[in-house]
Scaffold this motif. Structure first.
Motif, PDB file in Angstrom:
ATOM      1  N   LEU A   1       0.815  -1.210   0.000  1.00 39.32           N
ATOM      2  CA  LEU A   1       0.000   0.000   0.000  1.00 39.32           C
ATOM      3  C   LEU A   1       0.846   1.257   0.000  1.00 39.32           C
ATOM      4  CD1 LEU A   1      -2.332  -1.100   2.923  1.00 39.32           C
ATOM      5  CD2 LEU A   1      -2.911  -1.162   0.493  1.00 39.32           C
ATOM      6  N   GLY A   2       0.373   2.259  -0.727  1.00 38.32           N
ATOM      7  CA  GLY A   2       0.927   3.605  -0.647  1.00 38.32           C
ATOM      8  C   GLY A   2      -0.198   4.487  -0.124  1.00 38.32           C
ATOM      9  N   SER A   3      -0.853   5.232  -1.026  1.00 41.43           N
ATOM     10  CA  SER A   3      -2.007   6.030  -0.615  1.00 41.43           C
ATOM     11  C   SER A   3      -3.277   5.183  -0.569  1.00 41.43           C
ATOM     12  CB  SER A   3      -2.211   7.211  -1.563  1.00 41.43           C
ATOM     13  OG  SER A   3      -2.413   6.758  -2.883  1.00 41.43           O
ATOM     14  N   CYS A   4      -3.203   3.978  -1.118  1.00 37.68           N
ATOM     15  CA  CYS A   4      -4.325   3.044  -1.055  1.00 37.68           C
ATOM     16  C   CYS A   4      -4.555   2.605   0.385  1.00 37.68           C
ATOM     17  CB  CYS A   4      -4.058   1.812  -1.906  1.00 37.68           C
ATOM     18  SG  CYS A   4      -3.987   2.132  -3.667  1.00 37.68           S
ATOM     19  N   VAL A   5      -5.739   2.057   0.638  1.00 38.53           N
ATOM     20  CA  VAL A   5      -6.085   1.558   1.961  1.00 38.53           C
ATOM     21  C   VAL A   5      -6.562   0.116   1.838  1.00 38.53           C
ATOM     22  CG1 VAL A   5      -7.823   1.755   3.816  1.00 38.53           C
ATOM     23  CG2 VAL A   5      -6.588   3.779   3.056  1.00 38.53           C
TER      24      VAL A   5
ATOM     25  N   ILE B   1      -9.952  -9.242   3.101  1.00 39.88           N
ATOM     26  CA  ILE B   1      -9.199  -7.999   2.963  1.00 39.88           C
ATOM     27  C   ILE B   1      -9.497  -7.373   1.607  1.00 39.88           C
ATOM     28  CG2 ILE B   1      -7.202  -9.356   2.183  1.00 39.88           C
ATOM     29  CD1 ILE B   1      -5.350  -7.166   3.273  1.00 39.88           C
ATOM     30  N   ASN B   2      -9.488  -6.046   1.549  1.00 42.79           N
ATOM     31  CA  ASN B   2      -9.605  -5.360   0.269  1.00 42.79           C
ATOM     32  C   ASN B   2      -8.399  -4.444   0.079  1.00 42.79           C
ATOM     33  OD1 ASN B   2     -10.133  -2.986   1.750  1.00 42.79           O
ATOM     34  ND2 ASN B   2     -12.329  -3.219   1.554  1.00 42.79           N
ATOM     35  N   HIS B   3      -8.286  -3.865  -1.096  1.00 43.75           N
ATOM     36  CA  HIS B   3      -7.193  -2.933  -1.432  1.00 43.75           C
ATOM     37  C   HIS B   3      -7.777  -1.944  -2.432  1.00 43.75           C
ATOM     38  CE1 HIS B   3      -2.745  -2.403  -2.892  1.00 43.75           C
ATOM     39  NE2 HIS B   3      -3.453  -1.302  -3.091  1.00 43.75           N
ATOM     40  N   TYR B   4      -8.173  -0.791  -1.919  1.00 46.11           N
ATOM     41  CA  TYR B   4      -8.796   0.188  -2.816  1.00 46.11           C
ATOM     42  C   TYR B   4      -7.919   1.414  -3.004  1.00 46.11           C
ATOM     43  CZ  TYR B   4     -10.626   2.352   1.501  1.00 46.11           C
ATOM     44  OH  TYR B   4     -10.766   2.924   2.743  1.00 46.11           O
ATOM     45  N   MET B   5      -8.111   2.067  -4.158  1.00 51.38           N
ATOM     46  CA  MET B   5      -7.240   3.147  -4.591  1.00 51.38           C
ATOM     47  C   MET B   5      -7.824   4.545  -4.370  1.00 51.38           C
ATOM     48  SD  MET B   5      -6.138   1.309  -8.153  1.00 51.38           S
ATOM     49  CE  MET B   5      -4.878   2.481  -8.612  1.00 51.38           C
TER      50      MET B   5
END
Length: 161
Positions: A27-31, A45-49
Motif C-alpha cells: 500500500l501507498g495512498s491506497c487503503v 481484505i480489500n485494497h482500494y485506490m
C-alpha cells in the motif's frame, strides 16, 4: 505458516476465504480494510485506490465505498454475522510528491471513508496503521486475524497502491 496457501492482493481487488490464507499486499495512498470473524476464524481484505465511486463506469472495488461494502457482503456470504466482525485499517500514506497528492489528499480521504463506513455498519476498528509519508507491505493471516506490517521507504521498488 509456510504450509498456508498464499494470495497476492492487487490494487482494486478483495479476497475472503473460509480456508486459511496468507494474503500479501503493498500500500501507498491506497487503503486495505481487513475484516475478521473470531468465531468462525475467517477473514477478508480489500485494497482500494480511491475513496468514492462517482456513479460512472464500473462500480469496482477500486473505490473504497464499493470495496468495503463488497468485502462485508463476502464475509456474510461465508457465514459471518456482521455483529461478530472486527476491522483493522492500513495504508493511506501520502507517498507521492506533496505538490500533487497534497491537493487531492487521496490517502486521507481513503482513510476517512473506511472509518465512516465501518462506523455506519457498526463494525469496530480494533487496530489501525494509517497515514504518514511511507508505504506499507502487509501480510494478513485470514484464520487468526493477525496482520504483519513492514514500513516501506519511498525509494523501495515495492510500493503498490
Amino acid at each position: 505458516m509456510d504450509d498456508i496457501e498464499q494470495h497476492y492482493l492487487y490494487p482494486s481487488a478483495l479476497f475472503a476465504s473460509a480456508r486459511p490464507h496468507k494474503v500479501v499486499t503493498v500500500l501507498g495512498s491506497c487503503v486495505s480494510v481487513c475484516l475478521w470473524d473470531p468465531f468462525l476464524r475467517i477473514g477478508g481484505i480489500n485494497h482500494y485506490m480511491l475513496p468514492l465511486w462517482n456513479g460512472e463506469g464500473l462500480a469496482s472495488p477500486k473505490y473504497g465505498n464499493i470495496a468495503i461494502e463488497k468485502l462485508i457482503e463476502r464475509m456474510l456470504y461465508l457465514g459471518s454475522r456482521k455483529s461478530n466482525l472486527q476491522a483493522k485499517i492500513f495504508g493511506g500514506g501520502e507517498v507521492i510528491d506533496v505538490n500533487i497528492s497534497g491537493r487531492f489528499r487521496i490517502g486521507e480521504r481513503n482513510i476517512a471513508i473506511a472509518k465512516e463506513l465501518l462506523e455506519e455498519h457498526r463494525i469496530p476498528i480494533v487496530a489501525q496503521s494509517v497515514g504518514g509519508k511511507r508505504g506499507r507491505k502487509l501480510m494478513f493471516l485470514t484464520s487468526t486475524g493477525e496482520v504483519f506490517q513492514k514500513i516501506i521507504d519511498k525509494n523501495s521498488h515495492e510500493i503498490g497502491g
